[in-house]
Design an enzyme around this catalytic site. Structure first.
Site, PDB file in Angstrom:
ATOM      1  CG  ASP A   1      -2.238  -0.725   0.951  1.00 49.41           C
ATOM      2  OD1 ASP A   1      -2.428  -1.225  -0.173  1.00 49.41           O
ATOM      3  OD2 ASP A   1      -3.066  -0.806   1.874  1.00 49.41           O
ATOM      4  CE1 TYR A   2       5.528   5.507   2.631  1.00 49.94           C
ATOM      5  CE2 TYR A   2       7.189   3.974   1.782  1.00 49.94           C
ATOM      6  CZ  TYR A   2       6.846   5.226   2.252  1.00 49.94           C
ATOM      7  OH  TYR A   2       7.794   6.205   2.331  1.00 49.94           O
ATOM      8  CE1 TYR A   3       8.379  -0.152  -0.958  1.00 53.17           C
ATOM      9  CE2 TYR A   3       8.898   0.459  -3.208  1.00 53.17           C
ATOM     10  CZ  TYR A   3       9.317   0.136  -1.937  1.00 53.17           C
ATOM     11  OH  TYR A   3      10.642   0.131  -1.648  1.00 53.17           O
TER      12      TYR A   3
END
Lengths: 212, 212
Positions: free
Chosen positions: A126-128
């Site tokens: 998700d962060y990526y």
């Protein structure tokens, strides 16, 4: 130079501000905290909410800022509002304000989705995704004179002043060397409109930046 | 035509597939469910995971697809993986496969962030951010012959066959009329490379689409 650091209270941000102050730059640090983060004549502070509307962000930017760093991060807690849309709104506000220089701290392989099968990245998917679309906006959709610095895992290690650039593999990064790299790209022509990733290595930072 | 419907089990998707089948199109519906969703000679089904890598998505696409609908949605549960990155990967796979036509169901004001202060939208901020960057990719970064249909709140109402296009205000949408609008744009030249929003209204759907 007059420099805005978005995310001045973070692990990289606080080290970056200290180094910029030591280099006698005029630094404005943004944070959501009330207390003054640094005690220096060349430091001032701004309570900037990047989840606000783009125009409200823009109104808080001083006219004579020369360069902007984005080193804020939600720590995975609010990726859409902070790491993605918050970041893009700062790019839009900076661009519409007429400021040219924008330096983004991002994460290794943020633009190269073919590397996302790596287990260390898969755990941060998700962060990526959030960083990916923010970085894509900066590189493909903005007219800013950007530098996109991608770091691997950030570690509280003693800085060596040396890095490796664009290795095939992700690696660790001493936070002090990430901050020093961000300082080194500030007015380096070789870093203009460049995307590169860094890790602990063997090349003196200035030399690594000059070779971009 | 041979048409791929990504998200065939959803509220709009299932109605859309029924209407396309009734119009004698060859329909491939994608779902994560194992059971066959529709019993018709001109229907086939594909278990497509849009959180997979783009190349793996592309490999599952038939060579002779004429048009693709994206009517999937995470329901707010996986915005980054599904509504944003999943959607963009299907655009990339479709484009790289050489398929030209891509019809996206999105949400009213997805591209107009100045309208996001509206309380109904503010409650759906994360969803709006995800849809925004997916829609931006389709409109600004793809070479697809897209149509971006933006609907307001979806309601289980009896369809009237009539809509209003591009009102200043958001409104409700009978799901049956959203599905009928999606069918109507399929081969309408007037809908090529158009972004518009719809709600329950007074104009017959075909007439509304012809006037775009």
């Amino acid at each position: 130079m007059k420099v805005l650091v978005i995310g001045a209270s973070g692990r990289v941000g606080s080290d970056l501000v200290e180094k910029l102050l030591a280099d006698n730059h005029q630094v404005i640090g943004t944070t959501r905290q009330d207390q003054q983060l640094f005690d220096a004549d060349n430091y001032s502070q701004l309570n900037l909410d990047i989840t606000a509307e783009k125009d409200d962000i823009q109104k808080q930017l001083a006219d004579d800022i020369d360069a902007v760093y984005f080193v804020a991060g939600s720590g995975g807690k609010d990726v859409l509002e902070v790491d993605l849309h918050g970041a893009v709104k700062t790019m839009q506000a900076v661009q519409d304000k007429g400021i040219k220089r924008y330096i983004m701290l991002s994460t290794v392989f943020s633009l190269d989705t073919s590397k996302w099968g790596n287990p260390a990245i898969a755990d941060l998917k998700d962060y990526y995704i959030g960083k990916h679309y923010a970085d894509e906006w900066l590189v493909n959709d903005s007219t800013l004179n950007y530098t996109l610095v991608q770091a691997g895992a950030l570690k509280e290690q003693v800085g060596t002043g040396k890095i490796t650039v664009n290795s095939d593999k992700a690696g660790e990064n001493a936070i002090a060397d990430v901050a020093a790299t961000l300082v080194a790209v500030l007015d380096a022509d070789s870093a203009s409109k460049k995307v590169f990733h860094i890790q602990n290595g063997e090349t003196p930072i200035k030399e690594a930046i000059a070779s971009l």
